[in-house]
Design an enzyme around this catalytic site. Structure first.
Site, mmCIF file in Angstrom:
data_model
loop_
_atom_site.group_PDB
_atom_site.id
_atom_site.type_symbol
_atom_site.label_atom_id
_atom_site.label_comp_id
_atom_site.label_asym_id
_atom_site.label_seq_id
_atom_site.Cartn_x
_atom_site.Cartn_y
_atom_site.Cartn_z
ATOM 1 N N LYS A 26 0.835 -1.204 0.000
ATOM 2 C CA LYS A 26 0.000 0.000 0.000
ATOM 3 C C LYS A 26 0.869 1.254 0.000
ATOM 4 O O LYS A 26 0.528 2.265 -0.618
ATOM 5 C CB LYS A 26 -0.929 -0.006 1.210
ATOM 6 N N LYS A 80 -3.310 1.764 8.476
ATOM 7 C CA LYS A 80 -3.441 0.594 7.611
ATOM 8 C C LYS A 80 -2.121 -0.146 7.475
ATOM 9 O O LYS A 80 -1.060 0.474 7.324
ATOM 10 C CB LYS A 80 -3.899 1.004 6.201
ATOM 11 N N GLY A 107 -8.178 -7.202 3.609
ATOM 12 C CA GLY A 107 -9.183 -7.933 4.361
ATOM 13 C C GLY A 107 -9.454 -7.385 5.746
ATOM 14 O O GLY A 107 -9.993 -8.077 6.604
ATOM 15 N N GLY A 108 -9.045 -6.137 5.995
ATOM 16 C CA GLY A 108 -9.305 -5.523 7.288
ATOM 17 C C GLY A 108 -8.251 -5.791 8.345
ATOM 18 O O GLY A 108 -8.282 -5.200 9.417
ATOM 19 N N HIS A 160 -17.546 2.356 -2.167
ATOM 20 C CA HIS A 160 -16.386 1.579 -2.610
ATOM 21 C C HIS A 160 -16.658 1.184 -4.056
ATOM 22 O O HIS A 160 -17.486 0.320 -4.333
ATOM 23 C CB HIS A 160 -16.223 0.341 -1.727
ATOM 24 N N HIS A 180 -14.955 -5.076 6.282
ATOM 25 C CA HIS A 180 -14.121 -4.778 5.117
ATOM 26 C C HIS A 180 -14.134 -5.910 4.089
ATOM 27 O O HIS A 180 -13.282 -5.958 3.198
ATOM 28 C CB HIS A 180 -12.673 -4.453 5.529
ATOM 29 N N GLU A 195 -9.193 -0.092 -7.200
ATOM 30 C CA GLU A 195 -10.262 0.203 -6.253
ATOM 31 C C GLU A 195 -10.158 1.645 -5.765
ATOM 32 O O GLU A 195 -9.066 2.138 -5.462
ATOM 33 C CB GLU A 195 -10.208 -0.771 -5.073
ATOM 34 N N ARG A 227 -5.212 -9.359 -10.031
ATOM 35 C CA ARG A 227 -5.780 -10.686 -10.303
ATOM 36 C C ARG A 227 -7.218 -10.515 -10.754
ATOM 37 O O ARG A 227 -7.737 -9.405 -10.825
ATOM 38 C CB ARG A 227 -5.761 -11.534 -9.029
#
Length: 666
Positions: free
Chosen positions: A119, A161, A167-168, A211, A238, A278, A295
């Site tokens: 990230k 984050k 996945g949270g 989202h 999430h 996203e 993917r």
């Protein structure tokens, strides 16, 4: 120059493995399935041309073991590996190993996977490519002092984050400065345990955004296109629950801006293949880069239904080094599509994952259902609890909502609890049809029994269950046949029936009245009269007050699995069972909530605990579940050690109150 591929090993399981094989076979490719101990009889194994065993049920010994996957491909002389999603699909090291073994990895380059898997680094790359990003901190100085300083510059609320994950995990919403240090510590610990990296980023928190993600595709010839957007705002922890395309919030101008930004993101890392960029979008239609998934996405079918394209086919063509089949101006969005994820979980018990055997499985006739389910399939604790994806499309959103509600109603799955009715309640809610769909949707609109259902069966359902336990059919074929009582009776003489459901026992009586049967609650006196009309081995139709009702059921031996449209229930007939001795006064048992593995024992033999203390932690279906004491007392551990496999309801420990300990010592 084209790449010659004839045989593809699918390095995955479940519905996505079946989905990939379907298109591969259509295009003439041969396929190889891999399977673990838990998947010897799985549907993806049955559908492949060849199958090869890769290890024990736990993913690290099988589906996450890159060496075993590559050896399986070489042994079966496969030319390429399709990773699906999850497992090794976004593992740059695995993609590199495939290339070094002479295998085509059906996905982007290892460098692109590595960049977008961070990230922190991906956000830096996006800022350099002028892709809008949420203001925050993504620097390499990871000291607490720097993170605290940067957080105060960003302002609160903000998100902490994990750089390496999703996945949270390692994600925390921080509302106040005084919460920051503790949340940084927790996020670091979670990130290190989940991803092996405790690197963090900070971002300004967008409260209740949408989202929205853009599907992109790129080939080896320099072509990159976007295939519209998907709205994935309905989420829990999430994790996406419902996806749709196009987004009801996105207009033509916003779609073009987001699509072009997604293409810029792909080009910034020399991307090739299928990918998803996203974004979070605020109420003013300002969008911000969230992450890029390198993917195929779980929700790719909604894009397929509104574009008329097969995205797996595009993946395979790109892997063969063919150019993209269409240019940007040739891609059009038509109609509306919705997808829901059918999970083996119990919304009525805080979405607890479920294990067990599927007794009945029947997909809806009016929907596309991507699945790997079959009757008598065992749902294990080793993998993600998603069983199927149900997808519909129509000319408009309202039509798609109607079709989805009916598709969920038609979908029959008995033997294991699922989120089917929860999904149906969501899509039929005014909030969903009114487009009030943000990432806070479930928190704001889908709490309580009205949406998640009740664990207590209605009296009407209890009566139908009692009828099924007291009447037999004259034929074992799955077609309607006459009824006969299972007991010798005289008209008007009540027959006692005791039913147990969710640890509650209900005493009932069933009294024949000609062709009708009167069922009465022995404690409350509540009564109802049922007229059986038709019954097969899997469905019962009765008339109640001149209204017909149909329920689906499976009744192996003395257990009844039944669904009347309000939820899935399991009844056991205990009419003739011997009374079970009640647990001693002042004791409580700590039991496994499902099949799984004990990953931690947090107390010692004879140690004191308080009600609410965690005695042990078990892991099942990629989630950890704390097992807690319900009373104050002293722990008596069973012969359980960390790492042991346990079955559902297996007793881990017994808690004795002080007076019981004294009594035992005497």
């Amino acid at each position: 120059m084209t790449q010659i591929i004839q045989k593809i090993l699918v390095a995955n399981r479940g519905e996505i493995a079946c989905r990939i094989m379907k298109t591969a076979h259509k295009l003439g490719f041969f396929t190889v399935a891999v399977y673990s101990d838990a998947d010897r009889n799985a549907l993806h194994v049955q559908q492949a041309d060849e199958a090869i065993y890769i290890g024990a049920a736990d993913p690290t010994s099988s589906y996450l073991n890159s060496e075993k996957i590559i050896n399986a491909a070489l042994t079966t002389q496969a030319d390429a590996i399709h990773p699906g999603y999850g497992f090794l699909s976004e593992n740059a090291d695995f993609a590199d190993k495939c290339a070094r073994a002479g295998l085509v990895f059906i996905g982007p380059s290892p460098d692109a996977i590595a960049l977008m898997g961070s990230k922190r680094l991906s956000k830096i790359a996006m800022l350099n490519a002028d892709v809008p990003c949420i203001p925050g901190y993504e620097g390499s100085d990871q000291t607490n002092a720097t993170l605290i300083e940067q957080a105060n510059i960003i302002g609160f609320p903000l998100m902490v984050k994990a750089s390496a994950g999703g996945g949270g995990k390692g994600m925390r919403l921080v509302h106040k400065a005084e919460e920051l240090v503790a949340q940084i510590s927790t996020a670091r610990s979670e990130a290190l345990n989940a991803f092996g990296c405790d690197e963090l980023i900070l971002e300004r928190a967008l409260i209740a955004p949408r989202h929205i993600e853009i599907q992109i595709f790129a080939d080896h010839h320099g072509n990159t296109v976007y295939l519209g957007e998907r709205d994935c705002s309905v989420q829990r922890r999430h994790q996406k629950v419902i996806e749709e395309a196009p987004s009801p919030f996105v207009d033509v101008a916003l779609r073009k801006r987001m699509g072009e930004a997604a293409v810029a993101a792909a080009k910034a890392c020399q991307y090739c293949g299928a990918g998803t960029v996203e974004f979070l979008v605020d109420s003013d239609k300002q969008f911000y880069f969230l992450e890029m998934n390198t993917r195929l996405q779980v929700e790719h079918p909604v894009t397929e239904l509104v574009t008329g394209l097969d995205l797996v086919e595009w993946q395979l063509r790109v892997a063969c080094k063919e150019p993209l089949p269409l240019a940007q101006q040739d891609i059009h969005i038509t109609g509306h599509a919705i997808e829901v994820r059918l999970y083996a979980e119990e919304p009525r018990q805080n979405f607890m994952p479920q294990t067990g055997k599927v007794k009945i499985w029947q997909p809806a006739s009016n929907a596309r259902t991507d699945h790997s389910v079959y009757t008598n399939m065992e749902v294990s604790s080793h993998y993600d609890p998603m069983l199927a994806k149900i997808i519909v499309n129509a000319d408009n959103r309202n039509g798609a909502i109607r079709k989805m509600a009916r598709a969920l109603s038609e979908t029959q799955i008995l033997g294991i609890n699922t989120n089917k009715h929860f999904l149906q309640n969501i899509v039929q809610s005014p909030a969903f049809s009114g487009s009030e769909v943000t990432t806070a949707f479930i928190e704001q609109h889908a709490q309580g029994e009205a949406m998640q259902g009740s664990l207590t069966p209605s009296f009407s359902l209890l009566a139908k269950a009692a009828l099924l336990f007291t009447l037999a059919r004259t034929s074992n074929k799955d077609e309607p046949s006459p009824f006969i009582p299972t007991w010798q009776h005289s008209m008007g003489i009540p027959y006692p029936v005791k039913l147990c459901c969710n640890d509650m026992t209900t005493p009932l009586t069933v009294t024949p009245e000609g062709e009708r049967y009167r069922v009465r609650h022995s404690d409350t006196g509540e009564a109802i009269t049922l007229t059986p009309l038709a019954c097969s081995t899997t469905s019962l139709e009765v008339e109640v007050k001149q209204q017909r009702h149909r329920v689906r059921f499976s009744k192996p031996d003395n257990t009844l699995f039944i669904d009347d449209g309000t939820g899935h229930f399991v009844f056991t007939c205990v009419t003739h069972s011997k009374a079970v001795n009640q647990a001693k006064q002042g004791t409580a048992q700590v039991s496994a909530v499902m099949d799984g593995v004990i990953v931690a024992l947090l107390v010692e033999q004879d140690s004191a605990v308080n009600a609410g203390d965690t005695v042990a932690i078990m892991e099942a279906m990629k989630m950890e579940h704390p097992l807690k004491a319900t009373i104050d007392g002293v722990v008596q551990l069973n012969a359980i050690e960390t790492g042991d496999q346990v079955k559902s309801k297996q007793v881990i420990a017994t808690i004795l109150q002080a007076e019981e300990v004294t009594h035992e010592q005497k």
